[in-house]
Design an enzyme around this catalytic site. Structure first.
Site, PDB file in Angstrom:
ATOM      1  N   ARG A 184       7.720 -24.968  -5.512  1.00  0.00           N
ATOM      2  CA  ARG A 184       7.585 -23.784  -6.377  1.00  0.00           C
ATOM      3  C   ARG A 184       8.692 -22.775  -6.131  1.00  0.00           C
ATOM      4  NH1 ARG A 184       1.857 -22.119  -6.642  1.00  0.00           N
ATOM      5  NH2 ARG A 184       2.051 -23.578  -8.366  1.00  0.00           N
ATOM      6  N   TYR A 185       9.084 -22.630  -4.878  1.00  0.00           N
ATOM      7  CA  TYR A 185      10.123 -21.668  -4.505  1.00  0.00           C
ATOM      8  C   TYR A 185      11.433 -22.423  -4.269  1.00  0.00           C
ATOM      9  CZ  TYR A 185       6.141 -18.578  -3.430  1.00  0.00           C
ATOM     10  OH  TYR A 185       5.006 -17.815  -3.483  1.00  0.00           O
ATOM     11  N   ARG A 229      11.798 -23.951  -0.227  1.00  0.00           N
ATOM     12  CA  ARG A 229      10.708 -24.474   0.589  1.00  0.00           C
ATOM     13  C   ARG A 229       9.675 -25.209  -0.253  1.00  0.00           C
ATOM     14  NH1 ARG A 229      10.701 -19.254  -0.491  1.00  0.00           N
ATOM     15  NH2 ARG A 229       8.842 -17.950  -0.544  1.00  0.00           N
ATOM     16  N   CYS A 254     -10.801 -32.032   5.764  1.00  0.00           N
ATOM     17  CA  CYS A 254     -10.809 -30.773   6.499  1.00  0.00           C
ATOM     18  C   CYS A 254     -11.917 -30.786   7.550  1.00  0.00           C
ATOM     19  CB  CYS A 254     -11.042 -29.604   5.533  1.00  0.00           C
ATOM     20  SG  CYS A 254      -9.577 -29.175   4.579  1.00  0.00           S
ATOM     21  N   CYS A 295     -14.722 -25.507   2.896  1.00  0.00           N
ATOM     22  CA  CYS A 295     -14.994 -24.115   2.548  1.00  0.00           C
ATOM     23  C   CYS A 295     -15.470 -24.058   1.101  1.00  0.00           C
ATOM     24  CB  CYS A 295     -13.717 -23.283   2.685  1.00  0.00           C
ATOM     25  SG  CYS A 295     -13.000 -23.352   4.331  1.00  0.00           S
ATOM     26  N   CYS A 328     -12.797 -22.823  -1.484  1.00  0.00           N
ATOM     27  CA  CYS A 328     -11.477 -23.471  -1.373  1.00  0.00           C
ATOM     28  C   CYS A 328     -10.707 -23.435  -2.693  1.00  0.00           C
ATOM     29  CB  CYS A 328     -11.651 -24.914  -0.927  1.00  0.00           C
ATOM     30  SG  CYS A 328     -10.086 -25.777  -0.714  1.00  0.00           S
ATOM     31  N   ARG A 375      -8.433 -25.516  -3.351  1.00  0.00           N
ATOM     32  CA  ARG A 375      -8.239 -26.930  -3.721  1.00  0.00           C
ATOM     33  C   ARG A 375      -9.573 -27.673  -3.761  1.00  0.00           C
ATOM     34  NH1 ARG A 375      -3.458 -27.126  -0.016  1.00  0.00           N
ATOM     35  NH2 ARG A 375      -1.920 -25.959  -1.193  1.00  0.00           N
ATOM     36  N   ASP A 401      -8.510 -16.887  -5.128  1.00  0.00           N
ATOM     37  CA  ASP A 401      -7.952 -17.556  -6.304  1.00  0.00           C
ATOM     38  C   ASP A 401      -9.042 -17.793  -7.350  1.00  0.00           C
ATOM     39  OD1 ASP A 401      -5.353 -17.689  -5.319  1.00  0.00           O
ATOM     40  OD2 ASP A 401      -5.718 -19.596  -4.276  1.00  0.00           O
ATOM     41  N   ASP A 461      -1.926 -14.766  -5.238  1.00  0.00           N
ATOM     42  CA  ASP A 461      -1.161 -15.941  -5.645  1.00  0.00           C
ATOM     43  C   ASP A 461      -1.345 -15.981  -7.165  1.00  0.00           C
ATOM     44  OD1 ASP A 461       0.491 -18.079  -5.199  1.00  0.00           O
ATOM     45  OD2 ASP A 461      -0.779 -18.947  -3.623  1.00  0.00           O
ATOM     46  N   LYS A 487       3.313 -16.110  -4.759  1.00  0.00           N
ATOM     47  CA  LYS A 487       2.615 -14.989  -4.133  1.00  0.00           C
ATOM     48  C   LYS A 487       3.276 -13.657  -4.479  1.00  0.00           C
ATOM     49  CE  LYS A 487       1.215 -17.942  -0.318  1.00  0.00           C
ATOM     50  NZ  LYS A 487       1.984 -19.156  -0.727  1.00  0.00           N
TER      51      LYS A 487
END
Ligand SMILES: *Cc1c(COP(=O)(O)O)cnc(C)c1O
Length: 377
Positions: free
Chosen positions: A97-98, A101, A110, A114, A117, A119, A277, A314, A321
């Protein structure tokens, strides 16, 4: 089997295994529908830290019927891929995206799942991240010399077995243009026994290596967690934190301040607080954006500046971000900037004047001492 592997294999994954649930059979049947859409995982270490129904740890991992609200409500704005990560994947499971990086998903398991989450669409489902997607991801980084920073994510990279993690890190380190490697993980705070001497020995070989550890509440910081962070810090790994702002969990200035202070105390530098999000099934965790700004005001100036992270959204749809700050500039013009400090007091900072410099200044015989020239603005 090592301690952490036992804790993982002893995870609660079914509605029947959940702690502090109402007895109602009807409720449990409904909850099973939730679990079919969004899997459950609470490893036995994390389970042992849950003290009561609705405590801050319980809320993060025990599903509720609210998770189906966004699916049932046709007007819901929440979506399965809120950051459009899939749209920024030049090869599967690598987000570029950037400019310099990338984020590389190395698995989709995981230590806990969560409920909030971002994702949620992927986590806990097998067969999404594979040996082949990982191979393609590493190959992509090798072929793109503009990439100088990789963030290993998932899932949780620390659930990858030692030998495999060693191999992934070794391959990445063989890429000359890759300067730093970061690991995004929730393991130190939720499955601390995974941080073993053997693991640290592997990690140490691949410096400069950075960690960003997910923490949401001060109750997550137990003696075991402190020990895990100590071992990582002693291995020379700079530790940062990432926190998701969650309604009913940490949307409170005392809780947030205590979390940041406890993190600093174990050598974890607070890095990001995320506005939640727009992930499908998580609407009940969202707070008004003003809440995050207020929390930043309650941190800034009131506690160590080292303990004040960036508050970010985000951007929905994949803009990356964006940092948000409470307003401290009251006025800004050619003459002065009027600013507000942490106590709400207003100060003026005069702008430099554009007097032309003059080399013919007559210097008086006797100059006053500098400390007698103090001018209070
Ligand atoms: C968060 C993120 C990064 C890293 O962002 P930094 O601000 O450098 O920490 C990189 N790629 C993606 C896709 C991200 O979501």
């Amino acid at each position: 089997m090592q301690e952490w592997q036992k804790q993982l294999s002893g995870s609660a994954v079914r509605v029947e295994d959940l702690p502090f649930l109402p007895e109602s059979v009807e409720y449990r049947e409904k909850l099973k529908k939730v679990a079919e859409v969004f899997p459950i995982r609470i490893n036995s270490y994390f389970m042992s830290q849950i003290k009561s129904e609705n405590d801050p740890l319980w809320k993060q991992v025990v599903p509720t019927l609210e998770e189906l609200d966004d699916i049932i409500d046709e007007e819901s704005l929440l979506v399965s891929d809120p950051l459009n990560e899939e749209g920024d994947m030049p090869v599967p499971e690598l987000v570029h995206r950037y400019p310099d990086r990338v984020l590389l998903m190395v698995n989709n398991q995981c230590p806990i799942i969560c409920r909030f989450c971002t994702r949620k669409r992927k986590i806990g489902f097998p067969g999404i991240v594979t040996r082949e997607t990982l191979r393609q991801g590493i190959e992509y980084i090798r072929l793109h010399s503009e990439i100088r920073d990789v963030i290993l994510s998932g899932g949780d990279p620390l659930l990858v077995p030692d030998k495999e993690l060693d191999r992934i890190l070794r391959e990445l380190r063989s890429i000359e243009h890759l300067e730093i490697i970061r690991i995004g993980t929730r393991v130190p705070g939720t499955l601390p026994h995974r941080v073993t001497q053997e693991l640290c020995k592997i990690l140490k070989k691949y410096h400069p290596l950075y960690f960003n550890i997910h923490f949401n509440h001060p109750d997550e910081i137990t003696p075991e967690v402190e020990e895990a962070c100590n071992m990582l810090a002693d291995s020379g790994i700079p530790l940062g934190s990432q926190t998701v702002l969650l309604k009913g969990v940490n949307d409170n200035s005392d809780v947030m301040t205590k979390l940041m202070q406890k993190l600093l105390k174990m050598r974890v530098k607070p890095y990001y607080i995320y506005q939640a999000d727009m992930a499908l099934g998580t609407n009940h965790f969202r707070t008004n954006v003003q809440k995050g700004l207020d929390l930043m005001s309650s941190l800034q100036g009131h506690t160590s500046g080292m303990g004040v992270p960036y508050f970010v959204i985000d951007a929905p749809g994949g803009g990356g971000k964006v940092r948000l700050l409470p307003n401290t500039v009251i006025e800004h013009n050619e003459k002065e900037v009027r600013i507000k400090n942490y106590e709400g007091k207003v100060f003026s900072y005069p702008q430099p004047t554009n007097k032309p410099s003059n080399n013919n200044t007559v210097i008086p015989e006797e100059l006053p001492a500098a400390d007698s020239c103090r001018i209070s603005v």
